[in-house]
Design a protein around this motif. Structure first.
Motif, mmCIF file in Angstrom:
data_model
loop_
_atom_site.group_PDB
_atom_site.id
_atom_site.type_symbol
_atom_site.label_atom_id
_atom_site.label_comp_id
_atom_site.label_asym_id
_atom_site.label_seq_id
_atom_site.Cartn_x
_atom_site.Cartn_y
_atom_site.Cartn_z
ATOM 1 N N GLU A 199 0.867 -1.228 0.125
ATOM 2 C CA GLU A 199 -0.040 -0.039 0.133
ATOM 3 C C GLU A 199 0.818 1.391 -0.039
ATOM 4 O O GLU A 199 0.474 2.095 -0.550
ATOM 5 N N SER A 200 1.949 1.113 0.848
ATOM 6 C CA SER A 200 2.814 2.536 0.823
ATOM 7 C C SER A 200 3.330 2.888 -0.632
ATOM 8 O O SER A 200 3.336 3.818 -1.040
ATOM 9 N N ALA A 201 3.564 1.851 -1.339
ATOM 10 C CA ALA A 201 4.229 1.986 -2.880
ATOM 11 C C ALA A 201 3.072 2.771 -3.669
ATOM 12 O O ALA A 201 3.351 3.366 -4.278
ATOM 13 N N ARG A 202 1.792 2.092 -3.415
ATOM 14 C CA ARG A 202 0.734 2.580 -4.196
ATOM 15 C C ARG A 202 0.574 4.083 -3.889
ATOM 16 O O ARG A 202 0.410 4.966 -4.680
ATOM 17 N N ALA A 203 0.530 4.454 -2.503
ATOM 18 C CA ALA A 203 0.464 5.797 -2.110
ATOM 19 C C ALA A 203 1.294 6.572 -2.636
ATOM 20 O O ALA A 203 1.143 7.792 -3.065
ATOM 21 N N THR A 207 0.744 9.699 -5.455
ATOM 22 C CA THR A 207 0.934 11.053 -5.203
ATOM 23 C C THR A 207 2.036 11.553 -6.174
ATOM 24 O O THR A 207 1.590 12.875 -6.718
ATOM 25 N N ARG A 208 2.891 10.939 -6.509
ATOM 26 C CA ARG A 208 3.842 11.408 -7.552
ATOM 27 C C ARG A 208 3.122 11.510 -8.960
ATOM 28 O O ARG A 208 3.550 12.106 -9.666
ATOM 29 N N GLY A 209 2.287 10.557 -9.259
ATOM 30 C CA GLY A 209 1.579 10.612 -10.331
ATOM 31 C C GLY A 209 0.816 11.924 -10.408
ATOM 32 O O GLY A 209 0.708 12.427 -11.644
ATOM 33 N N PHE A 210 0.134 12.347 -9.427
ATOM 34 C CA PHE A 210 -0.468 13.545 -9.327
ATOM 35 C C PHE A 210 0.363 14.942 -9.596
ATOM 36 O O PHE A 210 -0.108 15.840 -10.328
#
Length: 317
Positions: A199-203, A207-210
């Motif tokens: 989940e941390s990798a997804r978060a 965030t960086r995708g945004f």
């Protein structure tokens, strides 16, 4: 007021069902099958029966007689549909209900409408939504983008239903970008989860995708506040966190090393290629988009993709 929805996929069907509360609706399908007699789209939304004032047809001339026409065809097919039927679509109010960027041109749906049917009123309906939720009458908020403020107000009034709340913007580029790039980031998030990265990798990817979305928006002169709204941040969160998203599921299958049904339309796959080409041409730094394009084109696997992201030089957030 009357409405037509061109495209009987899950989203087009759901919008047609919801709009029946506002007036008669015609749902156009290339191959309608038995939908008119069974009164349900068995293949896409089997648990959502059609209201009495929803008509199904394969006659486009009949469908485009409506006051408002929603274009719910896949983005990569939109230009083909518009070009083939430009004569009957001239002067109409056309609302794109597809997301992505065209591979050849790098354009979004509003720009494609403007190019192919220049005298039509071009708009886009986008934001965090799943077809099943809309069809079942669950509350959903969307963004309506239209450069013409008066037309935007009229369409906002016409398309708002008991369960659909619409916010309007004249920033069509921002609305297009949010709906396009969030699909690319959803593929990355799905791949991370499918590969067991946590989940941390997804978060972090979300965030960086945004941040990538905002970087691309600045380059294309979109307004930052648009990207912080439903069509940007809202759609990004929904698509990157739910297996109902086809883009997320594609990424998940890549991460798991599995297969994905090629018959399912996944706009993020084509959009990743289009945005990556645009970024290379413009000198934009969009690393997550780059690795997703690599995954789609089988130039990278998830391990090498994540390693390339982690090996990037350290910098200020």
């Amino acid at each position: 007021m009357s409405f037509s929805v061109l495209g009987a996929g899950a989203f087009g069907t759901a919008l047609a069902i919801s709009l029946c509360g506002n007036g008669p609706v015609t749902l156009w399908a290339r191959r309608p099958g038995d939908m008119e007699t069974t009164r349900v789209n068995t293949a896409r939304l089997p648990d959502c029966p059609f209201p009495p004032n929803l008509q199904v047809t394969d006659n486009l001339t009949e469908a485009v007689g409506a006051d408002v026409i929603l274009l719910a065809v896949p983005l990569q097919k939109l230009r083909e549909v518009l070009r083939a039927h430009a004569d009957v679509l001239r002067g109409k109010r056309l609302v794109a209900c597809c997301k992505g960027m065209e591979i050849g041109s790098g354009l979004g749906p509003v720009s494609i409408i403007a190019a192919e049917v220049p005298d039509a009123t071009a708009a886009i309906l986008t934001g965090p939504s799943f077809a099943a939720d809309i069809a079942r009458g669950l509350p959903t908020a969307l963004t309506l983008g239209c450069a013409d403020e008066d037309a935007a107000k009229a369409l906002q009034q016409a398309l708002t239903t008991d369960n659909l709340r619409l916010y309007r913007t004249t920033d069509t580029i921002g609305a297009e970008l949010g709906g396009a790039l969030k699909n690319v980031i959803a593929i990355a998030c799905g791949a991370a989860m499918g590969a067991g990265l946590g989940e941390s990798a997804r978060a972090a990817l979300l965030t960086r995708g945004f941040a990538e979305l905002k970087r691309l928006a600045r380059h294309l002169d979109a307004r930052p506040e648009t990207l912080s709204g439903l069509s940007g941040f809202g759609d990004l969160v929904l698509t990157c966190t739910s297996p109902q998203s086809r883009n997320y599921r594609l990424g998940q299958s890549i991460g798991e090393g599995g297969t994905f049904d090629r018959a399912v339309t996944v706009e993020g796959a084509a959009t990743a290629k289009a945005v990556h080409r645009l970024a290379l041409k413009a000198g934009l730094d969009l690393p997550i988009t780059a690795v997703v394009a690599g995954l789609i084109e089988n130039r990278q696997d998830v391990s090498s993709a994540m390693a390339s992201l982690l090996a990037r030089s350290l910098k200020e957030e």
